[in-house]
Scaffold this active site. Structure first.
Site, PDB file in Angstrom:
ATOM      1  N   SER A 418       0.823  -1.211   0.000  1.00 33.53           N
ATOM      2  CA  SER A 418       0.000   0.000   0.000  1.00 33.53           C
ATOM      3  C   SER A 418       0.854   1.257   0.000  1.00 33.53           C
ATOM      4  O   SER A 418       0.320   2.330  -0.252  1.00 33.53           O
ATOM      5  CB  SER A 418      -0.983   0.004   1.168  1.00 33.53           C
ATOM      6  OG  SER A 418      -0.436  -0.528   2.304  1.00 33.53           O
ATOM      7  N   HIS A 439      -4.162  -3.921  -5.369  1.00 33.50           N
ATOM      8  CA  HIS A 439      -4.239  -3.369  -4.012  1.00 33.50           C
ATOM      9  C   HIS A 439      -5.641  -3.531  -3.428  1.00 33.50           C
ATOM     10  O   HIS A 439      -6.571  -2.811  -3.790  1.00 33.50           O
ATOM     11  CB  HIS A 439      -3.828  -1.885  -4.048  1.00 33.50           C
ATOM     12  CG  HIS A 439      -3.783  -1.256  -2.707  1.00 33.50           C
ATOM     13  ND1 HIS A 439      -4.341  -0.040  -2.410  1.00 33.50           N
ATOM     14  CD2 HIS A 439      -3.244  -1.701  -1.541  1.00 33.50           C
ATOM     15  CE1 HIS A 439      -4.157   0.243  -1.140  1.00 33.50           C
ATOM     16  NE2 HIS A 439      -3.497  -0.744  -0.592  1.00 33.50           N
ATOM     17  N   GLU A 451      -7.718  -1.581  -6.232  1.00 36.61           N
ATOM     18  CA  GLU A 451      -6.966  -0.732  -7.170  1.00 36.61           C
ATOM     19  C   GLU A 451      -5.987  -1.602  -7.954  1.00 36.61           C
ATOM     20  O   GLU A 451      -5.252  -2.397  -7.353  1.00 36.61           O
ATOM     21  CB  GLU A 451      -6.184   0.347  -6.414  1.00 36.61           C
ATOM     22  CG  GLU A 451      -7.071   1.420  -5.801  1.00 36.61           C
ATOM     23  CD  GLU A 451      -6.304   2.410  -4.936  1.00 36.61           C
ATOM     24  OE1 GLU A 451      -6.646   3.593  -4.947  1.00 36.61           O
ATOM     25  OE2 GLU A 451      -5.363   1.988  -4.229  1.00 36.61           O
ATOM     26  N   ASN A 489      -5.880   5.772  -0.686  1.00 40.59           N
ATOM     27  CA  ASN A 489      -5.162   6.078   0.557  1.00 40.59           C
ATOM     28  C   ASN A 489      -4.626   7.501   0.567  1.00 40.59           C
ATOM     29  O   ASN A 489      -4.527   8.129   1.617  1.00 40.59           O
ATOM     30  CB  ASN A 489      -4.019   5.079   0.774  1.00 40.59           C
ATOM     31  CG  ASN A 489      -4.562   3.747   1.278  1.00 40.59           C
ATOM     32  OD1 ASN A 489      -5.747   3.645   1.596  1.00 40.59           O
ATOM     33  ND2 ASN A 489      -3.724   2.729   1.334  1.00 40.59           N
TER      34      ASN A 489
HETATM   35  P1  NAD Z   1       0.836  -8.835   8.217  1.00 40.64           P
HETATM   36  O1  NAD Z   1       1.962  -8.396   9.059  1.00 40.64           O
HETATM   37  O2  NAD Z   1      -0.481  -9.074   8.857  1.00 40.64           O
HETATM   38  O3  NAD Z   1       1.222 -10.167   7.429  1.00 40.64           O
HETATM   39  C1  NAD Z   1       2.420 -10.340   6.743  1.00 40.64           C
HETATM   40  C2  NAD Z   1       2.669 -11.828   6.645  1.00 40.64           C
HETATM   41  O4  NAD Z   1       3.751 -12.032   5.745  1.00 40.64           O
HETATM   42  C3  NAD Z   1       3.079 -12.492   7.973  1.00 40.64           C
HETATM   43  O5  NAD Z   1       2.242 -13.588   8.237  1.00 40.64           O
HETATM   44  C4  NAD Z   1       4.507 -12.936   7.746  1.00 40.64           C
HETATM   45  O6  NAD Z   1       4.836 -14.116   8.424  1.00 40.64           O
HETATM   46  C5  NAD Z   1       4.543 -13.123   6.259  1.00 40.64           C
HETATM   47  N1  NAD Z   1       5.874 -13.011   5.662  1.00 40.64           N
HETATM   48  C6  NAD Z   1       6.822 -12.078   5.912  1.00 40.64           C
HETATM   49  N2  NAD Z   1       7.898 -12.327   5.152  1.00 40.64           N
HETATM   50  C7  NAD Z   1       7.626 -13.426   4.420  1.00 40.64           C
HETATM   51  C8  NAD Z   1       8.353 -14.164   3.437  1.00 40.64           C
HETATM   52  N3  NAD Z   1       9.549 -13.796   3.059  1.00 40.64           N
HETATM   53  N4  NAD Z   1       7.761 -15.237   2.888  1.00 40.64           N
HETATM   54  C9  NAD Z   1       6.517 -15.614   3.255  1.00 40.64           C
HETATM   55  N5  NAD Z   1       5.783 -14.940   4.183  1.00 40.64           N
HETATM   56  C10 NAD Z   1       6.333 -13.865   4.749  1.00 40.64           C
HETATM   57  O7  NAD Z   1       0.708  -7.728   7.056  1.00 40.64           O
HETATM   58  P2  NAD Z   1      -0.593  -7.265   6.275  1.00 40.64           P
HETATM   59  O8  NAD Z   1      -1.310  -6.223   7.046  1.00 40.64           O
HETATM   60  O9  NAD Z   1      -1.336  -8.464   5.801  1.00 40.64           O
HETATM   61  O10 NAD Z   1       0.051  -6.509   5.030  1.00 40.64           O
HETATM   62  C11 NAD Z   1       0.607  -7.231   3.976  1.00 40.64           C
HETATM   63  C12 NAD Z   1       0.764  -6.306   2.782  1.00 40.64           C
HETATM   64  O11 NAD Z   1      -0.511  -5.781   2.418  1.00 40.64           O
HETATM   65  C13 NAD Z   1       1.642  -5.104   3.024  1.00 40.64           C
HETATM   66  O12 NAD Z   1       2.371  -4.835   1.862  1.00 40.64           O
HETATM   67  C14 NAD Z   1       0.664  -3.976   3.312  1.00 40.64           C
HETATM   68  O13 NAD Z   1       1.166  -2.704   2.959  1.00 40.64           O
HETATM   69  C15 NAD Z   1      -0.463  -4.357   2.408  1.00 40.64           C
HETATM   70  N6  NAD Z   1      -1.789  -3.851   2.815  1.00 40.64           N
HETATM   71  C16 NAD Z   1      -2.161  -3.871   4.107  1.00 40.64           C
HETATM   72  C17 NAD Z   1      -3.433  -3.403   4.473  1.00 40.64           C
HETATM   73  C18 NAD Z   1      -3.896  -3.462   5.911  1.00 40.64           C
HETATM   74  O14 NAD Z   1      -4.854  -2.761   6.261  1.00 40.64           O
HETATM   75  N7  NAD Z   1      -3.270  -4.258   6.749  1.00 40.64           N
HETATM   76  C19 NAD Z   1      -4.302  -2.922   3.491  1.00 40.64           C
HETATM   77  C20 NAD Z   1      -3.894  -2.941   2.137  1.00 40.64           C
HETATM   78  C21 NAD Z   1      -2.628  -3.412   1.822  1.00 40.64           C
END
Ligand code: NAD
Length: 676
Positions: A418, A439, A451, A489
């Site tokens: 994001s 996204h 998106e 965002n």
């Molecule tokens: P999170 O921390 O909840 O989950 C991330 C997961 O990735 C974890 O379970 C971790 O163990 C795993 N991980 C990390 N490195 C890894 C690897 N090398 N191989 C395999 N797994 C791995 O994060 P999230 O909130 O789900 O966010 C994930 C992505 O989505 C980010 O890029 C974030 O910017 C984007 N995003 C988040 C939101 C939100 O509201 N949380 C909304 C839109 C987009």
């Protein structure tokens, strides 16, 4: 006589009218289709020997009928002509209701709006419960309208009046089994028995339906008046009469006539015409078409994605994987830890329990399609790989490079980032232009918008297929250009930052959130900040080089980060919002002044996005901000709202704020292009 939209057959003393709208994949009751239906009914009635029954069905795979043709209401400004059209519709429905022999609607798939009104005018309704299952509803309220072909009068006669009101006021649809329980369908059968059941009932009519006790009681005006007070109170919790007049008008109509007598039908037409002329209906109808426009973006892809591989089973990755499995795709879900995978599988199971209730077979089918995959073996089989790991550039690059080496040549590589620029992420890839952003918004099952992020020279084939994927999983795709925060965002950040500045100026949490809710936003900005996380809000402000409001940095320093820590500007118990931490405010700023500031910041950012080409048009921007942020739908989106206020007036206000408040209100470069 030959008809273009209907096939009329008469055999074994049974007349059959099959609806098959010319040059269309789905049936809508356009004016030509209604005129032909009227003529076909006359032809049947003129026969020397009348048939013993009439069966009405559809030739379309998609279903029975989607309703009236909304284009006709959008395109015509001649209200007198539209009124004639509505009254003619009522006359045709009444002709069916008055037939001197039984009429039967044979329903599969969607039976909505005017389609359900047609079915309600029939004496019996038979629904299909397998394959393309019958799904019935009166969704006019979602367009700011009420049904106008007798639906508000007939539905409370057929089912429990309070259930009828519930269906009309929410616009919800009911599937075959629920419709049978309500009494909306008389019989439900599998596809193979549909025609047989209809012909059987045609020759052996079911006994006359008895009125339920409640229906009889509702003939008493006093009972209806009391029930209407209760229902109005419930509806007021969700909507205000000024913003959404349609549900309140429908309650009023039912209270007055209970669906009985000619007056009920006359009032229905009058109410429909009054509603059609409101800004709310005009905006909601426009949004309906914007939604169709976004759907169309995803319809160009020639292939369908069969297998998705999701990397990262956290909040987003876990839910994206579950949603894709729910939508019929095979999904492999990879994470560094088995624990994260376990959590994601549990959450997927919970989501399916809510989607399918007690239908264990369907839940099992979805869970069978969702494969935990610690070693990432699914990458080599997948048509699409979505990266959703921690928000860290180096880690993401490492994962993307490894995926690029192992994936099928034609597979799409996507990231759910994001805030990291796709230009930075793609540099590590052998073919950088193959990377697209897909996204999703949080929570994935609820948020309609996705998106699809383009970089400068993105591979058009990959992006088209990414759009197709978003459409395939039932979400609305929006093409946005790569920039910090993309579209939604970025706009949310400007809006929330302004709310935080207002807090700093002494406006209270409740003053602010109430002002935004009264404006029609789905959620107040302060509650939204708590939901996003106050630490993340601070990071976002740093990224856009903004001034961090003191109240925000103080909260973060105290460890009060919002919902996730149980306290931010509000307190939370078991994840549920309780009360504001502090209700006091030293600034008595009124609601209008608060909204002017919030909307000034929000709209100015929208105009900047348009000028930078982040999104293709004001229409697509409006759709994005409504479906991605929860902007007040009845206002038609930020750009439609700005137009209604007058661009010059907003620019003057922004210039005033720029002088008195600061440079963040400098009118964006794009304003001049908007003024003719
Ligand atoms: P999170 O921390 O909840 O989950 C991330 C997961 O990735 C974890 O379970 C971790 O163990 C795993 N991980 C990390 N490195 C890894 C690897 N090398 N191989 C395999 N797994 C791995 O994060 P999230 O909130 O789900 O966010 C994930 C992505 O989505 C980010 O890029 C974030 O910017 C984007 N995003 C988040 C939101 C939100 O509201 N949380 C909304 C839109 C987009």
């Amino acid at each position: 006589m030959g008809y273009k939209n209907w096939q009329l057959h008469i055999d074994d003393q049974i007349a059959t009218l099959v609806f098959d709208l010319e040059n269309s994949g789905a049936n809508t009751l356009s004016t030509p289709a209604m005129k032909e239906l009227d003529a076909a009914l006359d032809e049947i009635l003129k026969k020397d020997t009348l048939p013993r029954a009439l069966i009405i069905s559809s030739a379309k795979k998609a279903g029975f009928c989607m309703g009236a043709d909304i284009n006709e209401f959008r395109e015509s400004t001649d209200l007198a002509l539209l009124k004639q059209h509505v009254e003619f519709g009522q006359t045709v429905m009444q002709k069916i209701a008055d037939l001197p022999f039984p009429s039967i609607a044979l329903i599969h798939g969607f039976c909505l709006g005017g389609g359900l009104e047609l079915a309600l005018a029939c004496r019996y309704r038979i629904g299909q419960y397998d394959e393309v299952e019958a799904q019935l509803g009166l969704p006019e309220v979602r367009l700011g309208l009420c049904p106008a072909w007798g639906g508000t009068a007939r539905l409370p006669q057929v089912i429990h009046p309070l259930q009828a009101l519930n269906m009309m006021l929410t616009g919800r649809t009911v599937k075959s089994k629920a419709a049978k329980r309500l009494g909306l369908l008389d019989v439900i059968v599998p596809k193979r028995q549909m025609v047989h059941a209809a012909r059987y009932i045609a020759l052996n009519p079911l006994p006359k339906r008895k009125f339920q006790v409640m229906q009889k009681l509702c003939h008493i005006a006093l009972i209806r008046r009391l029930a209407a007070v209760f229902v109005t109170r419930q509806v007021k919790k969700q909507a205000t009469p000024e913003h959404y007049p349609a549900p309140f008008m429908m309650i009023d109509a039912w209270k007055s006539y209970g669906g009985l007598g000619k007056e009920a039908y006359t009032l229905e037409v009058d109410q429909f015409m009054a509603l059609l002329n409101t800004e709310t209906a005009k905006n909601l109808i426009r949004i309906f078409f914007l939604q169709e426009q976004l759907k169309a973006l995803g319809k160009k892809a020639s292939d369908r994605i069969q297998h998705v591989h999701v990397i990262g089973a956290g909040t987003m990755g876990g839910d994206i994987a579950a949603w894709c499995a729910f939508k019929g795709l095979t999904v492999s879900l990879q994470d560094r830890t088995a624990e994260a995978l376990q959590n994601a599988m549990r959450r997927a199971n919970e989501l399916m329990q809510t989607q399918f209730k007690k239908d264990k077979r369907s839940i099992e089918a979805v869970m069978d399609r969702l494969i935990p995959d610690v070693n990432g073996e699914g990458v080599v089989h997948a048509d699409l790989i979505i990266e959703a790991i921690f928000e860290n550039l180096a880690l993401k690059q490492e994962v993307l490079v490894s995926v690029a080496q192992r994936k099928k040549p034609e597979a799409i590589i996507a990231t759910n980032t994001s805030s990291i620029s796709l230009d930075d992420l793609k540099t590590a890839l052998p073919d950088p232009n193959q990377l697209v952003g897909i996204h999703f918004f949080n929570p994935v099952p609820k948020m309609q918008l996705v998106e699809v992020v383009h970089t400068e020279n993105v591979d058009k084939n990959m992006s088209e297929r990414a759009l197709g994927f978003v459409h395939q999983i039932g979400k609305l795709p929006l093409i946005v250009k790569n920039c910090p925060g993309f579209l939604v965002n970025r706009v949310i950040a400007a809006y929330l930052l302004e709310a935080a500045h207002l807090l700093d100026e002494g406006v209270s949490v409740t003053q602010l959130d109430h002002a935004a809710l009264d404006f029609g936003m789905v959620m107040g900005p302060i509650a939204m900040m708590d939901l996003v996380g106050l630490d993340i809000c601070v990071e976002v402000v740093k990224n856009i080089d903004g001034v961090i409001p003191k109240i925000l940095s103080d909260k973060v320093a105290a460890g009060h980060l919002g919902k996730k820590t149980g306290e931010g500007f509000y307190t939370y118990k078991n994840g549920k919002l309780q009360a504001p931490v502090d209700t006091t405010g030293s600034n008595s700023m009124g609601r209008d002044a608060i909204c002017d500031r919030l909307m000034g910041a929000l709209i100015n950012e929208c105009v900047a996005c348009l000028a930078e080409g982040i999104v293709a048009s004001p229409e697509e921007l409006d759709a994005g901000i409504i479906f991605g942020m929860g902007f007040a739908p009845f206002r038609g989106g930020p750009m439609a709202y700005a137009k209604s206020l007058g661009y010059e007036q907003i620019i003057e206000k922004l210039k005033g704020y720029e002088k008195t408040i600061g440079p963040r209100f400098k009118p964006a470069a794009g304003w001049t292009a908007l003024i003719p």
